[in-house]
Design a protein around this motif. Structure first.
Motif, mmCIF file in Angstrom:
data_model
loop_
_atom_site.group_PDB
_atom_site.id
_atom_site.type_symbol
_atom_site.label_atom_id
_atom_site.label_comp_id
_atom_site.label_asym_id
_atom_site.label_seq_id
_atom_site.Cartn_x
_atom_site.Cartn_y
_atom_site.Cartn_z
ATOM 1 N N UNK A 426 52.421 -2.703 -23.184
ATOM 2 C CA UNK A 426 52.328 -2.670 -24.637
ATOM 3 C C UNK A 426 52.755 -3.959 -25.274
ATOM 4 N N UNK A 427 53.796 -4.594 -24.740
ATOM 5 C CA UNK A 427 54.257 -5.865 -25.296
ATOM 6 C C UNK A 427 53.209 -6.954 -25.108
ATOM 7 N N UNK A 428 52.595 -6.990 -23.925
ATOM 8 C CA UNK A 428 51.568 -7.999 -23.687
ATOM 9 C C UNK A 428 50.376 -7.794 -24.615
ATOM 10 N N UNK A 429 49.983 -6.546 -24.858
ATOM 11 C CA UNK A 429 48.873 -6.267 -25.768
ATOM 12 C C UNK A 429 49.219 -6.713 -27.183
ATOM 13 N N UNK A 430 50.454 -6.386 -27.650
ATOM 14 C CA UNK A 430 50.872 -6.750 -29.005
ATOM 15 C C UNK A 430 50.882 -8.262 -29.179
ATOM 16 N N UNK A 431 51.376 -8.980 -28.161
ATOM 17 C CA UNK A 431 51.403 -10.446 -28.256
ATOM 18 C C UNK A 431 49.992 -11.025 -28.284
ATOM 19 N N UNK A 432 49.125 -10.483 -27.441
ATOM 20 C CA UNK A 432 47.754 -10.996 -27.409
ATOM 21 C C UNK A 432 47.047 -10.769 -28.743
ATOM 22 N N UNK A 433 47.259 -9.577 -29.320
ATOM 23 C CA UNK A 433 46.637 -9.301 -30.618
ATOM 24 C C UNK A 433 47.210 -10.205 -31.713
#
Length: 497
Positions: A426-433
């Motif tokens: 989830x953290x990686x997705x949030x950062x990418x977005x």
């Protein structure tokens, strides 16, 4: 100690932050530290711990009492010798009529008894033929020695458990520092990205300010985490009797001790929940209680104490019986006037004595001392039985609680292991977005907080499991690491030239 440490570590893990400036100083301190694995720490602690050393000295004292008790049934041999020089020979007054029938009956004459020189020598041997208290006393001393031997075993279990918990505390504190540093790195990385987006007009100055404030708030929490890590290592150094409290460090990771999914972990405490709670709970409890009633040190000590009190009662009762002993003496007495010649110049100036005999002593009345002491000992026996029943009930309650805690912690470890993986994703997705401009900085912060909390929950679950495991081993009186530590100690001694 684990509860105190966790109280200090929990807010640190929840905050998770750090400047990186102190990392090099800590690394420099660790470079000179003695690094222990768990087995090595147990070997060191069982060899040097002061509480255990005191218990071993008490055992040596008990062994001395056994030898002292045996001396009462062996024969005794005493030698007494003396020489007296009469500067003036003492005189007694006798009626003169003894020497002169015509003398006045009231008239006295001084008569000297003795000579200028007097020698005496006596050798006495005695062997007790019957003295019940002596033989029962030997049995009492042996039981006292067995009690002290069990005290040493119990102290070794306590020290080993304390070292294990201290070791886990140090690993948990180190994990707190690691997670704090990871959080700092994530916040710094997000801050750098936000500043670049702000320069490009894609992020507000408020987002930058918010991350700068968050990073500033995390710095004291990182210092607290590092201080907690140092405190945990100092506490372990005390148990290891290290001369330098700053010189002890631990190796490995807390997660090396985490239960596997299939739970093939070593030790009697873990095997009771090896199926992850799918085995019959009543059978687990009965098995653990049976082991505890047989191996738990405080119960063993109470049973040995009761045996010792019974022996003391027999000792007191044996005082009513007679004592019979065989004795023999050999003596020489000599007297001589003038210059001393050793034991006289001839046999005319010395005499010899030889005696053998049997002596019987029968106690008749001692002022009600023995009945009073007998009543005291009987009361002590009843008190010991009451304590044994109480400790047995407490052991059952403690084992039930620890089994429940281990099962619950195992389930938390399984759940939090998955939660960490999901939070990382989830953290990686949030950062990418956020980098693509389709997400907000608040979403990144929320994802980081969720990851931080998941990592803490996982570390706490593992710590709770291994701590409950160590306490359950102690509650059952079976610490498997003790055997490994003893084997390592023997191997280390065999290498010493």
């Amino acid at each position: 100690m684990g509860g105190v440490l966790r109280t200090a570590v929990v807010p640190v893990l929840v905050g998770m932050a750090a400047p990186a400036v102190a990392q090099q100083a800590v690394a420099g301190q660790q470079a000179t530290a003695r690094v222990f694995s768990l087995d090595q720490a147990l070997v060191e602690g069982l060899d040097r711990n002061r509480d255990l050393a005191t218990a071993r000295l008490e055992l040596e004292s008990a062994q001395g009492r056994v030898r002292e008790a045996w001396s009462s049934v062996f024969p005794t041999l005493d030698l007494n010798a003396s020489y007296t020089r009469n500067v003036s020979v003492p005189a007694n007054f006798l009626p003169r009529i003894i020497f002169d029938p015509d003398a006045d009956p009231n008239e006295l004459v001084a008569v000297k008894f003795g000579a200028d020189n007097a020698w005496s020598f006596q050798l006495r041997a005695e062997q007790k033929l019957f003295q019940a208290s002596a033989f029962v006393g030997v049995s009492a001393a042996g039981r006292y020695q067995a009690l002290q031997r069990e005290v040493v075993r119990g102290q070794a279990i306590e020290v080993a458990t304390r070292i294990k918990l201290g070791y886990y505390d140090a690993l948990l504190a180190r994990e707190a520092v690691r997670l704090s540093e990871n959080t700092v790195q994530r916040v710094r990385q997000t801050l750098d990205e936000t500043r670049k987006l702000n320069e490009a007009g894609l992020s507000s100055s408020y987002d930058v300010l918010r991350l700068e404030v968050e990073l500033a708030n995390l710095e004291p929490q990182l210092r607290r985490a590092r201080n907690a890590a140092l405190a945990s290592r100092r506490a372990l150094a005390v148990d290891l009797a290290s001369e330098d409290l700053e010189s002890v460090d631990v190796t490995g990771s807390l997660f090396d001790f985490a239960p596997a999914d299939e739970a093939v972990t070593e030790g009697p405490a873990v095997t009771l929940v090896a199926d992850g709670g799918h085995t019959d709970a009543t059978a687990e409890l009965e098995q653990a209680v049976d082991i505890a009633l047989d191996s738990r040190s405080d119960l063993r000590q109470l049973r040995l104490t009761e045996d010792l009190r019974h022996t003391e009662l027999r000792v007191e009762q044996s005082e009513y019986l007679p004592q019979v002993s065989l004795f023999g003496t050999y003596s020489i007495n000599a007297q001589q006037n003038g210059s001393p010649a050793f034991f006289g110049a001839s046999d005319a100036q010395r005499s010899y004595g030889r005696q053998v005999g049997i002596q019987v002593s029968m106690p008749l009345f001692a002022g009600f001392r023995r009945p009073a002491r007998t009543a005291q000992i009987r009361a002590n026996i009843a008190s010991t039985r009451t304590q044994t029943a109480l400790v047995s009930d407490l052991a059952k309650a403690e084992i039930r609680t620890l089994l429940e805690q281990m099962t619950e912690a195992r389930e938390r470890v399984r759940g939090q292991r998955l939660a960490v993986r999901q939070a990382e994703r989830g953290y990686e997705i949030a950062r990418a977005q956020y980098r693509e401009g389709i997400g907000s900085q608040l979403e990144v912060t929320d994802a980081e907080v969720a990851l931080r909390q998941s990592e803490f929950n996982y570390a706490e679950a593992v710590y709770d499991f291994v701590s409950a495991e160590a306490r359950l081993d102690q509650a059952m009186g079976v610490v498997p690491e003790l055997q490994r530590a003893s084997a390592l100690a023997m191997e280390r001694e065999s290498r010493i030239p």
